[in-house]
Design a protein around this motif. Structure first.
Motif, PDB file in Angstrom:
ATOM      1  N   TRP A 157       0.824  -1.196   0.000  1.00  0.00           N
ATOM      2  CA  TRP A 157       0.000   0.000   0.000  1.00  0.00           C
ATOM      3  C   TRP A 157       0.865   1.255   0.000  1.00  0.00           C
ATOM      4  O   TRP A 157       1.971   1.264   0.520  1.00  0.00           O
ATOM      5  CB  TRP A 157      -0.864   0.044   1.274  1.00  0.00           C
ATOM      6  CG  TRP A 157      -1.967  -0.937   1.323  1.00  0.00           C
ATOM      7  CD1 TRP A 157      -1.895  -2.248   1.692  1.00  0.00           C
ATOM      8  CD2 TRP A 157      -3.345  -0.693   1.003  1.00  0.00           C
ATOM      9  NE1 TRP A 157      -3.129  -2.832   1.623  1.00  0.00           N
ATOM     10  CE2 TRP A 157      -4.041  -1.899   1.207  1.00  0.00           C
ATOM     11  CE3 TRP A 157      -4.049   0.431   0.581  1.00  0.00           C
ATOM     12  CZ2 TRP A 157      -5.412  -2.012   0.987  1.00  0.00           C
ATOM     13  CZ3 TRP A 157      -5.408   0.317   0.366  1.00  0.00           C
ATOM     14  CH2 TRP A 157      -6.080  -0.897   0.566  1.00  0.00           C
ATOM     15  N   TRP A 158       0.310   2.316  -0.558  1.00  0.00           N
ATOM     16  CA  TRP A 158       0.818   3.662  -0.354  1.00  0.00           C
ATOM     17  C   TRP A 158      -0.279   4.488   0.308  1.00  0.00           C
ATOM     18  O   TRP A 158      -1.417   4.491  -0.153  1.00  0.00           O
ATOM     19  CB  TRP A 158       1.224   4.318  -1.677  1.00  0.00           C
ATOM     20  CG  TRP A 158       2.514   3.794  -2.206  1.00  0.00           C
ATOM     21  CD1 TRP A 158       2.692   2.836  -3.158  1.00  0.00           C
ATOM     22  CD2 TRP A 158       3.828   4.213  -1.813  1.00  0.00           C
ATOM     23  NE1 TRP A 158       4.029   2.611  -3.382  1.00  0.00           N
ATOM     24  CE2 TRP A 158       4.745   3.443  -2.571  1.00  0.00           C
ATOM     25  CE3 TRP A 158       4.318   5.151  -0.904  1.00  0.00           C
ATOM     26  CZ2 TRP A 158       6.135   3.599  -2.444  1.00  0.00           C
ATOM     27  CZ3 TRP A 158       5.686   5.296  -0.775  1.00  0.00           C
ATOM     28  CH2 TRP A 158       6.579   4.533  -1.535  1.00  0.00           C
ATOM     29  N   GLU A 205      -1.961   1.463 -12.562  1.00  0.00           N
ATOM     30  CA  GLU A 205      -2.062   2.906 -12.776  1.00  0.00           C
ATOM     31  C   GLU A 205      -3.450   3.386 -12.394  1.00  0.00           C
ATOM     32  O   GLU A 205      -4.459   2.776 -12.743  1.00  0.00           O
ATOM     33  CB  GLU A 205      -1.779   3.238 -14.247  1.00  0.00           C
ATOM     34  CG  GLU A 205      -1.834   4.725 -14.563  1.00  0.00           C
ATOM     35  CD  GLU A 205      -1.493   5.031 -16.017  1.00  0.00           C
ATOM     36  OE1 GLU A 205      -0.746   4.243 -16.624  1.00  0.00           O
ATOM     37  OE2 GLU A 205      -1.985   6.040 -16.544  1.00  0.00           O
ATOM     38  N   GLU A 206      -3.476   4.525 -11.682  1.00  0.00           N
ATOM     39  CA  GLU A 206      -4.732   5.184 -11.360  1.00  0.00           C
ATOM     40  C   GLU A 206      -4.516   6.690 -11.533  1.00  0.00           C
ATOM     41  O   GLU A 206      -3.871   7.329 -10.695  1.00  0.00           O
ATOM     42  CB  GLU A 206      -5.185   4.875  -9.929  1.00  0.00           C
ATOM     43  CG  GLU A 206      -5.604   3.429  -9.708  1.00  0.00           C
ATOM     44  CD  GLU A 206      -6.102   3.162  -8.304  1.00  0.00           C
ATOM     45  OE1 GLU A 206      -6.439   1.994  -8.005  1.00  0.00           O
ATOM     46  OE2 GLU A 206      -6.137   4.101  -7.476  1.00  0.00           O
ATOM     47  N   GLY A 207      -4.991   7.208 -12.620  1.00  0.00           N
ATOM     48  CA  GLY A 207      -4.817   8.630 -12.895  1.00  0.00           C
ATOM     49  C   GLY A 207      -3.348   8.980 -13.054  1.00  0.00           C
ATOM     50  O   GLY A 207      -2.643   8.389 -13.868  1.00  0.00           O
ATOM     51  N   ARG A 208      -2.864   9.919 -12.264  1.00  0.00           N
ATOM     52  CA  ARG A 208      -1.456  10.337 -12.364  1.00  0.00           C
ATOM     53  C   ARG A 208      -0.515   9.462 -11.552  1.00  0.00           C
ATOM     54  O   ARG A 208       0.689   9.699 -11.551  1.00  0.00           O
ATOM     55  CB  ARG A 208      -1.340  11.792 -11.874  1.00  0.00           C
ATOM     56  CG  ARG A 208      -2.113  12.795 -12.724  1.00  0.00           C
ATOM     57  CD  ARG A 208      -1.854  14.238 -12.256  1.00  0.00           C
ATOM     58  NE  ARG A 208      -2.387  14.501 -10.913  1.00  0.00           N
ATOM     59  CZ  ARG A 208      -1.634  14.677  -9.843  1.00  0.00           C
ATOM     60  NH1 ARG A 208      -0.321  14.607  -9.926  1.00  0.00           N
ATOM     61  NH2 ARG A 208      -2.195  14.940  -8.676  1.00  0.00           N
ATOM     62  N   PHE A 209      -1.053   8.469 -10.862  1.00  0.00           N
ATOM     63  CA  PHE A 209      -0.264   7.649  -9.949  1.00  0.00           C
ATOM     64  C   PHE A 209      -0.093   6.233 -10.507  1.00  0.00           C
ATOM     65  O   PHE A 209      -1.041   5.643 -11.024  1.00  0.00           O
ATOM     66  CB  PHE A 209      -0.932   7.586  -8.575  1.00  0.00           C
ATOM     67  CG  PHE A 209      -1.085   8.916  -7.909  1.00  0.00           C
ATOM     68  CD1 PHE A 209      -2.205   9.705  -8.132  1.00  0.00           C
ATOM     69  CD2 PHE A 209      -0.093   9.408  -7.067  1.00  0.00           C
ATOM     70  CE1 PHE A 209      -2.340  10.945  -7.523  1.00  0.00           C
ATOM     71  CE2 PHE A 209      -0.223  10.647  -6.455  1.00  0.00           C
ATOM     72  CZ  PHE A 209      -1.350  11.413  -6.684  1.00  0.00           C
ATOM     73  N   THR A 210       1.132   5.707 -10.365  1.00  0.00           N
ATOM     74  CA  THR A 210       1.444   4.353 -10.807  1.00  0.00           C
ATOM     75  C   THR A 210       2.259   3.655  -9.733  1.00  0.00           C
ATOM     76  O   THR A 210       3.201   4.247  -9.190  1.00  0.00           O
ATOM     77  CB  THR A 210       2.250   4.358 -12.121  1.00  0.00           C
ATOM     78  OG1 THR A 210       1.515   5.061 -13.133  1.00  0.00           O
ATOM     79  CG2 THR A 210       2.517   2.933 -12.597  1.00  0.00           C
ATOM     80  N   ILE A 211       1.873   2.408  -9.449  1.00  0.00           N
ATOM     81  CA  ILE A 211       2.670   1.578  -8.545  1.00  0.00           C
ATOM     82  C   ILE A 211       3.356   0.495  -9.366  1.00  0.00           C
ATOM     83  O   ILE A 211       2.738  -0.120 -10.244  1.00  0.00           O
ATOM     84  CB  ILE A 211       1.799   0.889  -7.479  1.00  0.00           C
ATOM     85  CG1 ILE A 211       1.131   1.900  -6.565  1.00  0.00           C
ATOM     86  CG2 ILE A 211       2.634  -0.059  -6.641  1.00  0.00           C
ATOM     87  CD1 ILE A 211       0.281   1.225  -5.479  1.00  0.00           C
ATOM     88  N   PHE A 270       8.950  -2.039  -4.085  1.00  0.00           N
ATOM     89  CA  PHE A 270       7.867  -1.438  -4.850  1.00  0.00           C
ATOM     90  C   PHE A 270       8.017   0.086  -4.814  1.00  0.00           C
ATOM     91  O   PHE A 270       8.748   0.625  -3.968  1.00  0.00           O
ATOM     92  CB  PHE A 270       6.486  -1.914  -4.405  1.00  0.00           C
ATOM     93  CG  PHE A 270       6.030  -1.506  -3.017  1.00  0.00           C
ATOM     94  CD1 PHE A 270       6.593  -2.070  -1.881  1.00  0.00           C
ATOM     95  CD2 PHE A 270       4.996  -0.594  -2.854  1.00  0.00           C
ATOM     96  CE1 PHE A 270       6.147  -1.731  -0.621  1.00  0.00           C
ATOM     97  CE2 PHE A 270       4.544  -0.251  -1.596  1.00  0.00           C
ATOM     98  CZ  PHE A 270       5.126  -0.812  -0.473  1.00  0.00           C
ATOM     99  N   SER A 271       7.393   0.728  -5.764  1.00  0.00           N
ATOM    100  CA  SER A 271       7.594   2.165  -5.925  1.00  0.00           C
ATOM    101  C   SER A 271       6.280   2.842  -6.308  1.00  0.00           C
ATOM    102  O   SER A 271       5.342   2.205  -6.785  1.00  0.00           O
ATOM    103  CB  SER A 271       8.659   2.436  -6.987  1.00  0.00           C
ATOM    104  OG  SER A 271       8.301   1.815  -8.212  1.00  0.00           O
ATOM    105  N   LEU A 272       6.259   4.145  -6.078  1.00  0.00           N
ATOM    106  CA  LEU A 272       5.126   4.987  -6.462  1.00  0.00           C
ATOM    107  C   LEU A 272       5.658   6.078  -7.377  1.00  0.00           C
ATOM    108  O   LEU A 272       6.656   6.733  -7.046  1.00  0.00           O
ATOM    109  CB  LEU A 272       4.470   5.615  -5.238  1.00  0.00           C
ATOM    110  CG  LEU A 272       3.325   6.590  -5.509  1.00  0.00           C
ATOM    111  CD1 LEU A 272       2.102   5.850  -6.045  1.00  0.00           C
ATOM    112  CD2 LEU A 272       2.962   7.366  -4.239  1.00  0.00           C
TER     113      LEU A 272
END
Lengths: 111, 115
Positions: free
Chosen positions: A34-35, A57-63, A72-74
């Motif tokens: 999680w982030w 990917e969700e909008g401008r955010f990618t994990i 893992f990264s954001l």
């Protein structure tokens, strides 16, 4: 005991730039990643989660999640001043008692 | 949106004093958690509960007691407060065990200062 580390501790990015935050964990049995984002003076709030290797990917955010590398990264594209916050990664495994949080990365987006 | 409330929002006490922090969630979540947040340490789990009457020990339990009186209410007790317990305390709830596949919802926090 799970060890969750975040890097960098803080960063300053110009508005519109791409931001990358990193999280490493020590337990290869981990299953949930999680982030959370915490604006100054506010409660942490879940931002995104990923449960299997790969990218989400969700909008401008990618994990990105790579279990073999225990990493893992954001990634935030087109960073906005409203993205300025403390970002906390968290890890859990099935049957685990609770999330284990990292120490956080403070992001400041300059207009 | 899940609702978690905490009281008081700010508390100042002296060393050796007794403090009770309260948390209420109105979303019928079974799982509730108490965390403390300190610079450089992120969120650390103190105690958690699976339901009324249940209590589980977290990662930093020393000096803290907790009690879950109902599904909605979870209390954190500091019976002999020490300056090392000066911190920002968050309560959270979720409808899944261990906060794994389900989101945890956090309250607004209680800032405790022990002089």
């Amino acid at each position: 005991q799970q060890n969750v580390q975040q890097s960098p501790e803080s960063l300053i990015v110009p508005e519109g730039a791409r931001t990358s935050l990193n999280c490493t964990f020590s337990d290869s049995a981990s299953q949930y990643f999680w982030w959370y984002r915490q604006h100054s003076g506010k409660a942490p709030k879940a931002l995104m989660s990923i449960f299997s290797n790969g990218e989400k990917e969700e909008g401008r955010f990618t994990i990105h999640l790579n279990k073999a590398s225990l990493h893992f990264s954001l990634h935030i594209r087109d960073s906005q001043p409203s993205d300025s916050a403390l970002y906390l990664c968290a890890v859990a495994y099935q049957g685990g008692r609770a999330l284990i949080f990292g120490t956080g990365t403070t992001v400041s987006v300059s207009p | 949106e899940a609702a978690v409330t905490q009281s008081p929002r700010n508390k100042v006490t002296v060393t050796g004093g007794n403090v009770t922090l309260s948390c209420r969630q109105t979303n019928s979540h079974n799982y509730m958690y108490w965390y403390r947040q300190d610079t450089g340490h992120g969120l650390r789990l103190i105690h958690y509960s699976y339901g009324a009457g249940n209590l589980q020990i977290g990662d930093v339990p020393d000096g803290y007691k907790a009690t879950r009186t109902t599904q909605e209410d979870f209390f954190l007790l500091l019976e002999l407060a020490s300056p090392s317990q000066t911190s920002l305390y968050f309560c959270a709830s979720s409808d899944a065990p261990g906060g794994g596949y389900a989101e945890q919802f956090f309250g607004p926090g209680t800032r405790l200062t022990v002089l």
